[in-house]
Design a protein around this motif. Structure first.
Motif, mmCIF file in Angstrom:
data_model
loop_
_atom_site.group_PDB
_atom_site.id
_atom_site.type_symbol
_atom_site.label_atom_id
_atom_site.label_comp_id
_atom_site.label_asym_id
_atom_site.label_seq_id
_atom_site.Cartn_x
_atom_site.Cartn_y
_atom_site.Cartn_z
ATOM 1 N N MET A 32 29.754 36.318 -70.075
ATOM 2 C CA MET A 32 30.361 36.820 -71.311
ATOM 3 C C MET A 32 31.312 37.987 -71.027
ATOM 4 S SD MET A 32 29.536 35.133 -74.054
ATOM 5 C CE MET A 32 29.694 36.268 -75.444
ATOM 6 N N TRP A 36 35.805 37.983 -71.601
ATOM 7 C CA TRP A 36 35.944 38.904 -72.733
ATOM 8 C C TRP A 36 37.111 38.551 -73.668
ATOM 9 C CZ3 TRP A 36 40.307 42.032 -73.284
ATOM 10 C CH2 TRP A 36 41.147 42.129 -72.163
ATOM 11 N N TRP A 39 35.757 36.602 -76.800
ATOM 12 C CA TRP A 39 34.687 37.092 -77.665
ATOM 13 C C TRP A 39 34.984 36.792 -79.127
ATOM 14 C CZ3 TRP A 39 34.228 42.773 -75.504
ATOM 15 C CH2 TRP A 39 33.643 42.728 -74.229
ATOM 16 N N LYS A 43 34.723 41.262 -80.185
ATOM 17 C CA LYS A 43 33.701 42.299 -79.990
ATOM 18 C C LYS A 43 32.411 41.668 -79.476
ATOM 19 C CE LYS A 43 32.410 42.158 -84.901
ATOM 20 N NZ LYS A 43 32.103 42.986 -86.094
ATOM 21 N N LEU A 44 31.607 42.508 -78.780
ATOM 22 C CA LEU A 44 30.360 42.027 -78.189
ATOM 23 C C LEU A 44 29.364 43.169 -78.107
ATOM 24 C CD1 LEU A 44 28.996 39.568 -76.631
ATOM 25 C CD2 LEU A 44 29.702 40.763 -74.536
ATOM 26 N N LEU A 121 33.323 46.730 -77.042
ATOM 27 C CA LEU A 121 32.040 46.417 -76.413
ATOM 28 C C LEU A 121 31.054 47.525 -76.769
ATOM 29 C CD1 LEU A 121 30.294 44.743 -74.417
ATOM 30 C CD2 LEU A 121 31.240 46.166 -72.574
ATOM 31 N N THR A 145 28.073 41.046 -85.134
ATOM 32 C CA THR A 145 28.659 41.031 -83.789
ATOM 33 C C THR A 145 27.862 40.114 -82.863
ATOM 34 O OG1 THR A 145 29.424 43.327 -84.050
ATOM 35 C CG2 THR A 145 29.275 42.468 -81.798
ATOM 36 N N ALA A 146 28.561 39.279 -82.124
ATOM 37 C CA ALA A 146 27.891 38.433 -81.127
ATOM 38 C C ALA A 146 27.225 39.327 -80.087
ATOM 39 C CB ALA A 146 28.905 37.512 -80.459
ATOM 40 N N SER A 147 26.068 38.908 -79.591
ATOM 41 C CA SER A 147 25.367 39.722 -78.602
ATOM 42 C C SER A 147 24.923 38.869 -77.423
ATOM 43 C CB SER A 147 24.159 40.424 -79.235
ATOM 44 O OG SER A 147 23.207 39.487 -79.708
#
Length: 224
Positions: A32, A36, A39, A43-44, A121, A145-147
Motif C-alpha cells: 500500500m 500510494w 490510495w 489518503k491512508l 498519510l 479513510t482506507a487503512s
C-alpha cells in the motif's frame, strides 16, 4: 572477534526502503505504501503496534512522495496552509483526541491538502474508528479513510528486526544469538528494542561479546 569497544557508539537508525524487511506480517502495508498514488481519496491510515515499523514505512513513503512528516501533537503550532501545499504524513493521530485546537488543525490540513491534490498519510496504534476524536467533521473524514495494518511480527520478521537493531548500533552478535532471542522474547518490537539496548550496555560494561550466554543473562535480568 565481534565488536569489543571501550566507548559507546550512538545507534544510527537506517530508514531507507532497502533497510525494511518484508514478510507476510507487513507485506500488505508495504504494498500500500509503494502504491500510494492509488490510495482511495489520496489518503491512508497506517495502523500497527509500537515499534512495528510504522515510522520506518512513513519515511519510505516520504522519500518516495517528497512528503513532510509531522507529529500530530505539533499541529497547533504549525503553519497548516503551508503544510497543505505538499504531501504530508501525520504520526500518532490518537494523541490529539479531545484536544480541540489540534483536531481543528488536522481537519483543516486534511481538507486543504486533499483539495489541492496532495496525499495524506496518518499513523496510529488502533483503527480510525477507535481514535476517540471529538470533532464530528474530522471524525467522519478519518473514519472514511482506507487503512492498512502492520501485523504482529512472525519469526522471520522478528529476526530481521533484531538484526537491523544490532546493525544500527554497529553490533555483531554470534550466529546463534538472534535465533535464541526469537525463541525467548515476547513477539514485540518494543521488547526487541529493549533487549538489543540491554545487550549493547551489558557487552560494553563487561567487555564481552554478544552471544547466547550473555543474551540469556540479559533476558533473565529483564524478566525479573
Amino acid at each position: 572477534m565481534p565488536r569489543q569497544l571501550s566507548f559507546n557508539l550512538p545507534a544510527k537508525t537506517a530508514l531507507g526502503r532497502e533497510d525494511f524487511f518484508v514478510s507476510p506480517a507487513n507485506a500488505h502495508a508495504v504494498a500500500m505504501i509503494e502504491a500510494w498514488g492509488d490510495w482511495p481519496g489520496r489518503k491512508l491510515a497506517l495502523i500497527g503496534p509500537s515499534g512495528a515499523g510504522k515510522t520506518h514505512l512513513v519515511h519510505v513513503w516520504a522519500a518516495a512522495a517528497r512528503a513532510q512528516i509531522v507529529p500530530a501533537a505539533a499541529l497547533p503550532r504549525l503553519d497548516i496552509p503551508t503544510l497543505a501545499k505538499g504531501n504530508i504524513a501525520v504520526e500518532d493521530v490518537p494523541v490529539i483526541a479531545g484536544n480541540a485546537e489540534a483536531e481543528v488543525a488536522l481537519f483543516h490540513l486534511h481538507n486543504l491538502a486533499l483539495s489541492e491534490g496532495h496525499s495524506l498519510l496518518m499513523t496510529a496504534h488502533l483503527a480510525p474508528t477507535r481514535w476517540g476524536l471529538i470533532l464530528p467533521d474530522l471524525k467522519s473524514r478519518v473514519e472514511g479513510t482506507a487503512s492498512v495494518i502492520v501485523e504482529t511480527p512472525d519469526d522471520d520478521l522478528l529476526a530481521a528486526v533484531l538484526m537491523k537493531l544490532f546493525s544500527d548500533r554497529q553490533l555483531s552478535p554470534t550466529p546463534d544469538t538472534v535465533p535464541y532471542l526469537v525463541r525467548r522474547i515476547d513477539r514485540s518490537f518494543d521488547m526487541a528494542r529493549r533487549v538489543v539496548t540491554a545487550l549493547d550496555d551489558a557487552a560494553l560494561a563487561k567487555g564481552r561479546e554478544i552471544n547466547r550466554k550473555l543474551a540469556g543473562e540479559v533476558l533473565d535480568g529483564l524478566m525479573v
